[in-house]
Scaffold this active site. Sequence first.
Site, PDB file in Angstrom:
ATOM      1  N   LEU A 193       0.907  -1.035   0.088  1.00 53.54           N
ATOM      2  CA  LEU A 193      -0.142   0.121  -0.074  1.00 53.54           C
ATOM      3  C   LEU A 193       0.902   1.410  -0.028  1.00 53.54           C
ATOM      4  O   LEU A 193       1.791   1.318   0.767  1.00 53.54           O
ATOM      5  CB  LEU A 193      -1.009   0.079   1.105  1.00 53.54           C
ATOM      6  CG  LEU A 193      -1.919  -1.126   1.317  1.00 53.54           C
ATOM      7  CD1 LEU A 193      -2.639  -1.177   2.811  1.00 53.54           C
ATOM      8  CD2 LEU A 193      -2.926  -0.918   0.067  1.00 53.54           C
ATOM      9  N   ASP A 194       0.513   2.353  -0.716  1.00 57.72           N
ATOM     10  CA  ASP A 194       0.973   3.479  -0.760  1.00 57.72           C
ATOM     11  C   ASP A 194       0.006   4.607  -1.454  1.00 57.72           C
ATOM     12  O   ASP A 194      -0.032   4.963  -2.389  1.00 57.72           O
ATOM     13  CB  ASP A 194       2.241   3.485  -1.743  1.00 57.72           C
ATOM     14  CG  ASP A 194       3.014   4.813  -1.843  1.00 57.72           C
ATOM     15  OD1 ASP A 194       2.977   5.788  -1.004  1.00 57.72           O
ATOM     16  OD2 ASP A 194       3.844   5.025  -2.769  1.00 57.72           O
ATOM     17  N   LYS A 195      -0.563   4.949  -0.194  1.00 58.13           N
ATOM     18  CA  LYS A 195      -1.712   6.121  -0.564  1.00 58.13           C
ATOM     19  C   LYS A 195      -2.033   7.074   0.397  1.00 58.13           C
ATOM     20  O   LYS A 195      -2.449   6.921   1.274  1.00 58.13           O
ATOM     21  CB  LYS A 195      -3.170   5.249  -0.768  1.00 58.13           C
ATOM     22  CG  LYS A 195      -4.134   6.073  -1.309  1.00 58.13           C
ATOM     23  CD  LYS A 195      -4.053   6.429  -2.768  1.00 58.13           C
ATOM     24  CE  LYS A 195      -5.139   7.333  -3.302  1.00 58.13           C
ATOM     25  NZ  LYS A 195      -5.264   8.561  -3.001  1.00 58.13           N
ATOM     26  N   THR A 196      -1.143   7.966   0.151  1.00 52.85           N
ATOM     27  CA  THR A 196      -1.301   9.311   1.307  1.00 52.85           C
ATOM     28  C   THR A 196      -2.706   9.792   1.334  1.00 52.85           C
ATOM     29  O   THR A 196      -3.385  10.008   0.540  1.00 52.85           O
ATOM     30  CB  THR A 196      -0.231  10.462   0.950  1.00 52.85           C
ATOM     31  OG1 THR A 196       0.890   9.947   0.387  1.00 52.85           O
ATOM     32  CG2 THR A 196      -0.262  11.562   1.735  1.00 52.85           C
TER      33      THR A 196
END
Length: 306
Positions: A193-196
């Site tokens: 996951l990489d979702k600011t």
Amino acid sequence: VLRGEREEVVDAGELRLGEIMIVKPGERIATDGTIRTGRTALDVSAITGESVPVEAGPGDGVFAGSINGNGVLEVEVTADAQDNSLAKIVRIVEAEQSRKGEAQRLADKIAKPLVPAILVVAAVIAAAGSLFGDPRVWIERALVVLVAASPCALAIAVPVTVFAAVGAASKLGVLVKGGAALESLGRVRGIALDKTGTLTRNRPTVIKIATANGTSRAEVLAVAAALEVRSEHPLAKAILAAAGGDVIPAENVEAVTSAGLTGRLYGATVRLGRPGWIEPGSLAADVERMQHAGATAVLIERDGEL
């Protein structure tokens, strides 16, 4: 949009490649482009999920749907309304929503030829039976065959299951695009996951303070808070929370677009802002480490001293 030497208000669909858009503070950018003049902080949360405004200046690309901060921008159009980043996102979402999972496609594939076949069989039973026996009895038997052999349970079971799963997930705050996404999720064994903005709390916080020229952490926070107490920037709350207690506000505070703040505190000229507007000097290594770690560096200066 700037046409010749005149500014005209036009619909987003009328923008042409190479034209110059004038984007005023608080306006939403109509289409993708490249900043030619002006500096600002852009709210790109609708496009990227980034919760903190992104600093942008000449040469930087901007996305349709972004909200301009407090600077006036001249933006060269690089994509029309039908082909900008926001339109592409909409098309991707629509395509995903219309996709069916393998189970649903299999059910539809089976039901499509089966339904007319069963109707024909039921009609044949009713007609043939009526010729050799009681029509009422054979029509009832044909209806029994029609109901028993109908693939409606097969055809309905999969979409009902999908709708129920999507509804249950939505109650937990999870949005699922459709059956294909659910079936894919069932095969997942690892997630990255990489979702600011989705995985963060959207509440910036002070994580480290580096000092120079013999100043203390308390002095740094006091000067920063004195300027930020008059600011509406998202980082202001983080600095004020770290300072705590009563804050003595600076005088003559002015905001410098996409750079920082200036003011006077106890007779001294104080500044707070981004690296580049204030030179990091002896703290350059600390600033670089912070930025590489994903933090936003803020520099404070008093009477020209970092």
